[in-house]
Design a protein around this motif. Sequence first.
Motif, PDB file in Angstrom:
ATOM      1  N   GLU A  13       0.840  -1.205   0.000  1.00 18.64           N
ATOM      2  CA  GLU A  13       0.000   0.000   0.000  1.00 18.64           C
ATOM      3  C   GLU A  13       0.875   1.255   0.000  1.00 18.64           C
ATOM      4  O   GLU A  13       0.592   2.221  -0.735  1.00 18.64           O
ATOM      5  N   GLU A  14       1.924   1.245   0.808  1.00 14.24           N
ATOM      6  CA  GLU A  14       2.840   2.392   0.839  1.00 14.24           C
ATOM      7  C   GLU A  14       3.542   2.550  -0.511  1.00 14.24           C
ATOM      8  O   GLU A  14       3.766   3.679  -0.988  1.00 14.24           O
ATOM      9  N   ALA A  15       3.884   1.429  -1.127  1.00 12.51           N
ATOM     10  CA  ALA A  15       4.508   1.484  -2.452  1.00 12.51           C
ATOM     11  C   ALA A  15       3.544   2.091  -3.468  1.00 12.51           C
ATOM     12  O   ALA A  15       3.941   2.890  -4.327  1.00 12.51           O
ATOM     13  N   TYR A  16       2.267   1.720  -3.359  1.00 16.90           N
ATOM     14  CA  TYR A  16       1.275   2.261  -4.284  1.00 16.90           C
ATOM     15  C   TYR A  16       1.103   3.765  -4.114  1.00 16.90           C
ATOM     16  O   TYR A  16       1.007   4.504  -5.104  1.00 16.90           O
ATOM     17  N   GLN A  17       1.080   4.238  -2.874  1.00 16.76           N
ATOM     18  CA  GLN A  17       0.921   5.669  -2.638  1.00 16.76           C
ATOM     19  C   GLN A  17       2.069   6.452  -3.278  1.00 16.76           C
ATOM     20  O   GLN A  17       1.858   7.494  -3.903  1.00 16.76           O
ATOM     21  N   GLY A  18       3.293   5.947  -3.122  1.00 14.66           N
ATOM     22  CA  GLY A  18       4.428   6.594  -3.770  1.00 14.66           C
ATOM     23  C   GLY A  18       4.336   6.510  -5.278  1.00 14.66           C
ATOM     24  O   GLY A  18       4.674   7.470  -5.993  1.00 14.66           O
ATOM     25  N   CYS A  19       3.875   5.373  -5.764  1.00  6.73           N
ATOM     26  CA  CYS A  19       3.721   5.172  -7.207  1.00  6.73           C
ATOM     27  C   CYS A  19       2.663   6.117  -7.773  1.00  6.73           C
ATOM     28  O   CYS A  19       2.838   6.694  -8.861  1.00  6.73           O
ATOM     29  N   LYS A  20       1.571   6.293  -7.051  1.00  4.32           N
ATOM     30  CA  LYS A  20       0.493   7.176  -7.509  1.00  4.32           C
ATOM     31  C   LYS A  20       0.983   8.618  -7.616  1.00  4.32           C
ATOM     32  O   LYS A  20       0.704   9.306  -8.616  1.00  4.32           O
ATOM     33  N   GLU A  21       1.729   9.069  -6.616  1.00  4.03           N
ATOM     34  CA  GLU A  21       2.273  10.434  -6.660  1.00  4.03           C
ATOM     35  C   GLU A  21       3.246  10.586  -7.830  1.00  4.03           C
ATOM     36  O   GLU A  21       3.268  11.627  -8.500  1.00  4.03           O
ATOM     37  N   TRP A  22       4.024   9.564  -8.066  1.00  2.00           N
ATOM     38  CA  TRP A  22       4.977   9.596  -9.171  1.00  2.00           C
ATOM     39  C   TRP A  22       4.253   9.692 -10.514  1.00  2.00           C
ATOM     40  O   TRP A  22       4.643  10.468 -11.393  1.00  2.00           O
ATOM     41  N   ILE A  23       3.185   8.929 -10.684  1.00  3.25           N
ATOM     42  CA  ILE A  23       2.420   8.957 -11.937  1.00  3.25           C
ATOM     43  C   ILE A  23       1.793  10.340 -12.157  1.00  3.25           C
ATOM     44  O   ILE A  23       1.771  10.859 -13.279  1.00  3.25           O
ATOM     45  N   LEU A  24       1.322  10.951 -11.088  1.00  2.00           N
ATOM     46  CA  LEU A  24       0.764  12.308 -11.207  1.00  2.00           C
ATOM     47  C   LEU A  24       1.842  13.297 -11.640  1.00  2.00           C
ATOM     48  O   LEU A  24       1.591  14.185 -12.477  1.00  2.00           O
ATOM     49  N   ASP A  25       3.047  13.149 -11.082  1.00  2.00           N
ATOM     50  CA  ASP A  25       4.149  14.028 -11.478  1.00  2.00           C
ATOM     51  C   ASP A  25       4.507  13.823 -12.951  1.00  2.00           C
ATOM     52  O   ASP A  25       4.762  14.792 -13.682  1.00  2.00           O
ATOM     53  N   VAL A  26       4.531  12.559 -13.380  1.00  2.00           N
ATOM     54  CA  VAL A  26       4.847  12.264 -14.784  1.00  2.00           C
ATOM     55  C   VAL A  26       3.787  12.845 -15.704  1.00  2.00           C
ATOM     56  O   VAL A  26       4.105  13.443 -16.747  1.00  2.00           O
ATOM     57  N   THR A  27       2.512  12.712 -15.318  1.00  2.96           N
ATOM     58  CA  THR A  27       1.417  13.238 -16.139  1.00  2.96           C
ATOM     59  C   THR A  27       1.526  14.754 -16.278  1.00  2.96           C
ATOM     60  O   THR A  27       1.372  15.307 -17.385  1.00  2.96           O
ATOM     61  N   GLN A  28       1.801  15.429 -15.174  1.00  2.00           N
ATOM     62  CA  GLN A  28       1.953  16.887 -15.214  1.00  2.00           C
ATOM     63  C   GLN A  28       3.135  17.293 -16.095  1.00  2.00           C
ATOM     64  O   GLN A  28       3.051  18.231 -16.888  1.00  2.00           O
ATOM     65  N   TRP A  29       4.234  16.576 -15.952  1.00  2.00           N
ATOM     66  CA  TRP A  29       5.423  16.871 -16.762  1.00  2.00           C
ATOM     67  C   TRP A  29       5.136  16.681 -18.251  1.00  2.00           C
ATOM     68  O   TRP A  29       5.570  17.484 -19.079  1.00  2.00           O
ATOM     69  N   GLU A  30       4.425  15.621 -18.592  1.00  2.00           N
ATOM     70  CA  GLU A  30       4.084  15.359 -19.993  1.00  2.00           C
ATOM     71  C   GLU A  30       3.240  16.493 -20.569  1.00  2.00           C
ATOM     72  O   GLU A  30       3.464  16.935 -21.711  1.00  2.00           O
ATOM     73  N   GLU A  31       2.269  16.956 -19.789  1.00  2.00           N
ATOM     74  CA  GLU A  31       1.405  18.039 -20.264  1.00  2.00           C
ATOM     75  C   GLU A  31       2.202  19.322 -20.467  1.00  2.00           C
ATOM     76  O   GLU A  31       2.035  20.022 -21.482  1.00  2.00           O
ATOM     77  N   GLU A  32       3.073  19.642 -19.517  1.00  6.06           N
ATOM     78  CA  GLU A  32       3.881  20.859 -19.628  1.00  6.06           C
ATOM     79  C   GLU A  32       4.853  20.758 -20.802  1.00  6.06           C
ATOM     80  O   GLU A  32       5.063  21.741 -21.539  1.00  6.06           O
ATOM     81  N   ARG A  33       5.411  19.594 -21.006  1.00  6.10           N
ATOM     82  CA  ARG A  33       6.359  19.397 -22.110  1.00  6.10           C
ATOM     83  C   ARG A  33       5.655  19.532 -23.450  1.00  6.10           C
ATOM     84  O   ARG A  33       6.200  20.097 -24.409  1.00  6.10           O
ATOM     85  N   GLU A  34       4.451  18.997 -23.524  1.00  3.91           N
ATOM     86  CA  GLU A  34       3.685  19.095 -24.768  1.00  3.91           C
ATOM     87  C   GLU A  34       3.368  20.547 -25.115  1.00  3.91           C
ATOM     88  O   GLU A  34       3.456  20.962 -26.280  1.00  3.91           O
ATOM     89  N   GLU A  35       3.031  21.341 -24.106  1.00  8.33           N
ATOM     90  CA  GLU A  35       2.758  22.765 -24.338  1.00  8.33           C
ATOM     91  C   GLU A  35       4.012  23.508 -24.800  1.00  8.33           C
ATOM     92  O   GLU A  35       3.957  24.365 -25.686  1.00  8.33           O
ATOM     93  N   GLU A  36       5.146  23.178 -24.184  1.00  7.32           N
ATOM     94  CA  GLU A  36       6.399  23.820 -24.579  1.00  7.32           C
ATOM     95  C   GLU A  36       6.739  23.510 -26.028  1.00  7.32           C
ATOM     96  O   GLU A  36       7.182  24.389 -26.783  1.00  7.32           O
ATOM     97  N   GLN A  37       6.527  22.281 -26.432  1.00  5.83           N
ATOM     98  CA  GLN A  37       6.833  21.902 -27.803  1.00  5.83           C
ATOM     99  C   GLN A  37       5.924  22.625 -28.799  1.00  5.83           C
ATOM    100  O   GLN A  37       6.352  22.995 -29.890  1.00  5.83           O
ATOM    101  N   LYS A  38       4.680  22.823 -28.423  1.00  7.95           N
ATOM    102  CA  LYS A  38       3.755  23.557 -29.295  1.00  7.95           C
ATOM    103  C   LYS A  38       4.207  25.008 -29.467  1.00  7.95           C
ATOM    104  O   LYS A  38       4.142  25.570 -30.562  1.00  7.95           O
ATOM    105  N   GLN A  39       4.666  25.625 -28.397  1.00  8.55           N
ATOM    106  CA  GLN A  39       5.109  27.017 -28.455  1.00  8.55           C
ATOM    107  C   GLN A  39       6.324  27.194 -29.354  1.00  8.55           C
ATOM    108  O   GLN A  39       6.442  28.180 -30.081  1.00  8.55           O
ATOM    109  N   PHE A  40       7.217  26.221 -29.324  1.00  7.07           N
ATOM    110  CA  PHE A  40       8.432  26.322 -30.130  1.00  7.07           C
ATOM    111  C   PHE A  40       8.269  25.677 -31.510  1.00  7.07           C
ATOM    112  O   PHE A  40       9.224  25.615 -32.288  1.00  7.07           O
ATOM    113  N   LEU A  41       7.051  25.256 -31.821  1.00  3.06           N
ATOM    114  CA  LEU A  41       6.752  24.672 -33.125  1.00  3.06           C
ATOM    115  C   LEU A  41       7.763  23.573 -33.486  1.00  3.06           C
ATOM    116  O   LEU A  41       8.317  23.540 -34.593  1.00  3.06           O
TER     117      LEU A  41
END
Length: 284
Positions: free
Chosen positions: A192-220
């Motif tokens: 359960e503790e491993a899952y909680q850490g894993c869940k937070e990590w997945i949220l961080d990855v998802t946020q990073w992916e979204e921010e990276r996608e926006e940056e790439q759009k701005q720089f065409l």
Amino acid sequence: MQDFYQMVTAMGICSEYNAEGHRAIYDHLSSILGKEPASADAQSPPTLTFYATRNILRPYFILGQIPDLLNCLAMVDTFRKYAVDASSVALSWQEYYVKEPSSDSDMTLLTKRELKKLQDHVTNDEHDRLHYILVTKNLCLLHVYYLATAPESCMLAERLNDYFPGCFPGHDIPSKLLFQHGLSDSEKQIMEEAYQGCKEWILDVTQWEEEREEEQKQFLVTLTAEQADAAFEQAFREKFPPPCSQEELISCLDEYLNTVEKMIRRLEDYFPSAMVLERLKRAV
């Protein structure tokens, strides 16, 4: 079944990697592990299970087969539990016959060294079980990390449910993996503790992916599909280090496998089967 034992022995002394032979052995074991746990316990030979487990780790660690590795390890821990139980029974009989000498002239008591080894099996039970659980946890986390950029990333949700049943509210899907059977409350807490850490990590990855996608759009940024995949994987690994060292994890796995294998061999040496005794008589 005898043919498979012979094949395992031959593969162990062969100097070249025989992919076809490895595949045949692994497919046979997978067919056993795909059955109900109780049935698999009764039919999976230790030699074959140890071989298949190590075959995933070497000559290189096949990260995509971690779910199969987890099932193999669950069987190895079943062998360990059996060795602990058998050792405990043997110690009880030793104590009985020391107090109640037998009239059977063929009765042989265990030596001090043998007693010490069997006692170690029992004494180290909790430690060895914890070793197994922690390795299992780290394998789950490493596979989630692998799936984030793997071609089979579409399997992530299914594997998360296998590793952490109940992680998707409203979707009560049983895990397909053997290690989930018989977890204690403390072991469930570790997962359960491993899952909680894993869940937070997945949220961080998802946020990073979204921010990276926006940056790439701005720089065409215009890349081919292959270039985009390679750039994403490189950026991902720079941003997110793996949850554990593969080398250290393999070392821990080797230590655990060697421990259980020695336990089984000791019991076979101390209490040889009738078949083994007959073979020894013929050799004399």
